[in-house]
Scaffold this motif. Structure first.
Motif, PDB file in Angstrom:
ATOM      1  N   ALA A 112       2.322   6.616  -7.346  1.00 24.56           N
ATOM      2  CA  ALA A 112       3.202   6.544  -6.365  1.00 24.56           C
ATOM      3  C   ALA A 112       3.226   7.649  -5.419  1.00 24.56           C
ATOM      4  O   ALA A 112       2.989   8.873  -5.766  1.00 24.56           O
ATOM      5  CB  ALA A 112       4.523   6.456  -6.771  1.00 24.56           C
ATOM      6  N   ILE A 113       3.179   7.478  -3.877  1.00 27.26           N
ATOM      7  CA  ILE A 113       3.339   8.628  -3.092  1.00 27.26           C
ATOM      8  C   ILE A 113       4.613   9.071  -3.321  1.00 27.26           C
ATOM      9  O   ILE A 113       5.579   8.270  -3.467  1.00 27.26           O
ATOM     10  CB  ILE A 113       3.102   7.861  -1.558  1.00 27.26           C
ATOM     11  N   SER A 114       4.647  10.344  -2.972  1.00 23.15           N
ATOM     12  CA  SER A 114       5.877  11.170  -3.360  1.00 23.15           C
ATOM     13  C   SER A 114       7.231  10.616  -2.483  1.00 23.15           C
ATOM     14  O   SER A 114       6.883  10.453  -1.277  1.00 23.15           O
ATOM     15  CB  SER A 114       5.731  12.872  -2.999  1.00 23.15           C
TER      16      SER A 114
ATOM     17  N   ALA B 212       0.892  -1.370  -0.059  1.00 21.66           N
ATOM     18  CA  ALA B 212       0.004  -0.040   0.037  1.00 21.66           C
ATOM     19  C   ALA B 212       0.930   1.323   0.159  1.00 21.66           C
ATOM     20  O   ALA B 212       0.562   2.192  -0.895  1.00 21.66           O
ATOM     21  CB  ALA B 212      -0.914  -0.098   1.175  1.00 21.66           C
ATOM     22  N   VAL B 213       1.939   1.302   0.745  1.00 25.44           N
ATOM     23  CA  VAL B 213       2.727   2.405   0.839  1.00 25.44           C
ATOM     24  C   VAL B 213       3.882   2.611  -0.172  1.00 25.44           C
ATOM     25  O   VAL B 213       3.687   3.500  -0.866  1.00 25.44           O
ATOM     26  CB  VAL B 213       3.470   2.561   2.176  1.00 25.44           C
TER      27      VAL B 213
ATOM     28  N   LEU C 221      12.837   0.709  -2.497  1.00 24.78           N
ATOM     29  CA  LEU C 221      11.401   0.123  -2.316  1.00 24.78           C
ATOM     30  C   LEU C 221      10.451   0.123  -3.189  1.00 24.78           C
ATOM     31  O   LEU C 221       9.792  -0.539  -3.577  1.00 24.78           O
ATOM     32  CB  LEU C 221      10.977   0.447  -0.792  1.00 24.78           C
ATOM     33  N   GLN C 222      10.545   1.629  -3.867  1.00 24.76           N
ATOM     34  CA  GLN C 222       9.104   1.756  -4.676  1.00 24.76           C
ATOM     35  C   GLN C 222       9.598   0.841  -5.854  1.00 24.76           C
ATOM     36  O   GLN C 222       8.531   0.499  -6.816  1.00 24.76           O
ATOM     37  CB  GLN C 222       8.960   3.330  -4.989  1.00 24.76           C
TER      38      GLN C 222
ATOM     39  N   LEU D  57       7.534  10.188   1.648  1.00 20.82           N
ATOM     40  CA  LEU D  57       8.264   8.806   2.406  1.00 20.82           C
ATOM     41  C   LEU D  57       9.282   8.774   2.945  1.00 20.82           C
ATOM     42  O   LEU D  57       9.637   8.264   4.306  1.00 20.82           O
ATOM     43  CB  LEU D  57       8.119   7.517   1.248  1.00 20.82           C
ATOM     44  N   THR D  58      10.284   9.580   2.632  1.00 21.72           N
ATOM     45  CA  THR D  58      11.544  10.036   3.075  1.00 21.72           C
ATOM     46  C   THR D  58      11.261  10.767   4.410  1.00 21.72           C
ATOM     47  O   THR D  58      11.898  10.164   5.454  1.00 21.72           O
ATOM     48  CB  THR D  58      12.543  10.755   2.193  1.00 21.72           C
ATOM     49  N   LYS D  59      10.551  11.388   4.457  1.00 19.88           N
ATOM     50  CA  LYS D  59      10.332  11.923   5.683  1.00 19.88           C
ATOM     51  C   LYS D  59       9.535  11.118   6.876  1.00 19.88           C
ATOM     52  O   LYS D  59       9.629  11.187   8.054  1.00 19.88           O
ATOM     53  CB  LYS D  59       9.466  13.439   5.623  1.00 19.88           C
ATOM     54  N   ALA D  60       8.541  10.425   6.111  1.00 19.93           N
ATOM     55  CA  ALA D  60       7.603   9.690   6.907  1.00 19.93           C
ATOM     56  C   ALA D  60       8.422   8.435   7.711  1.00 19.93           C
ATOM     57  O   ALA D  60       8.409   8.235   9.048  1.00 19.93           O
ATOM     58  CB  ALA D  60       6.715   9.120   6.384  1.00 19.93           C
ATOM     59  N   PHE D  61       9.330   7.841   6.669  1.00 15.70           N
ATOM     60  CA  PHE D  61      10.049   6.572   7.455  1.00 15.70           C
ATOM     61  C   PHE D  61      11.406   7.055   7.970  1.00 15.70           C
ATOM     62  O   PHE D  61      12.220   6.247   8.397  1.00 15.70           O
ATOM     63  CB  PHE D  61      10.123   5.986   6.359  1.00 15.70           C
ATOM     64  N   GLN D  62      11.949   8.391   7.789  1.00 12.08           N
ATOM     65  CA  GLN D  62      13.063   8.922   8.055  1.00 12.08           C
ATOM     66  C   GLN D  62      14.059   8.119   7.593  1.00 12.08           C
ATOM     67  O   GLN D  62      15.152   7.501   8.265  1.00 12.08           O
ATOM     68  CB  GLN D  62      13.078   8.897   9.719  1.00 12.08           C
TER      69      GLN D  62
END
Length: 127
Positions: free
Chosen positions: A103-105, A96-97, A123-124, A109-114
């Motif tokens: 695709a989610i930007s 999902a992510v 991963l994408q 994702l970089t900020k969300a998952f640090q």
């Protein structure tokens, strides 16, 4: 195999916020992490065992999980990420992510998952 019983099958459920489903799991089956933004889910085990759980809201993000047996009932609160699995070692929300279309930007994702953008890009690319 999922056998739904919602407004598409039972029009009288329209506007009631009720949906039902029977889920028959193959050995080591998994219903991957997901949410229901408008409903609480109640699960009853009719046969066998099932590992289930949900993650509480921020800031705790605490996992609440349990192995259920025949006759057990478990409640997944509305909007919380949850899963059902016959194989507790395989739980992923990656599809999902990291595999969403579009695709989610990567910046999000970089900020969300640090993590570094290269990790997100990798991963994408797997989906």
């Amino acid at each position: 195999m999922v056998t739904p019983a919602n407004v598409a099958q039972i029009p009288g459920l329209n506007t009631l916020g009720i949906s039902l489903a029977r889920v028959d799991y193959a050995p080591y089956g998994l219903n991957p992490p997901h949410t229901h933004p408008r409903a609480t889910e109640i699960l009853t085990v009719l046969e066998g065992t099932l590992y289930v759980g949900f993650v509480t809201s921020n800031p705790d993000n605490r996992l609440i999980s349990k192995v259920l047996y025949k006759g057990d009932v478990f409640v997944f609160p509305k909007g919380l990420i949850h899963f059902h699995s016959q194989n507790p070692g395989v739980i992923t929300i990656a599809n999902a992510v990291f595999g969403s279309k579009p695709a989610i930007s990567a910046d999000v994702l970089t900020k969300a998952f640090q993590v570094d953008k290269k990790v997100v890009d990798y991963l994408q690319s797997q989906f």
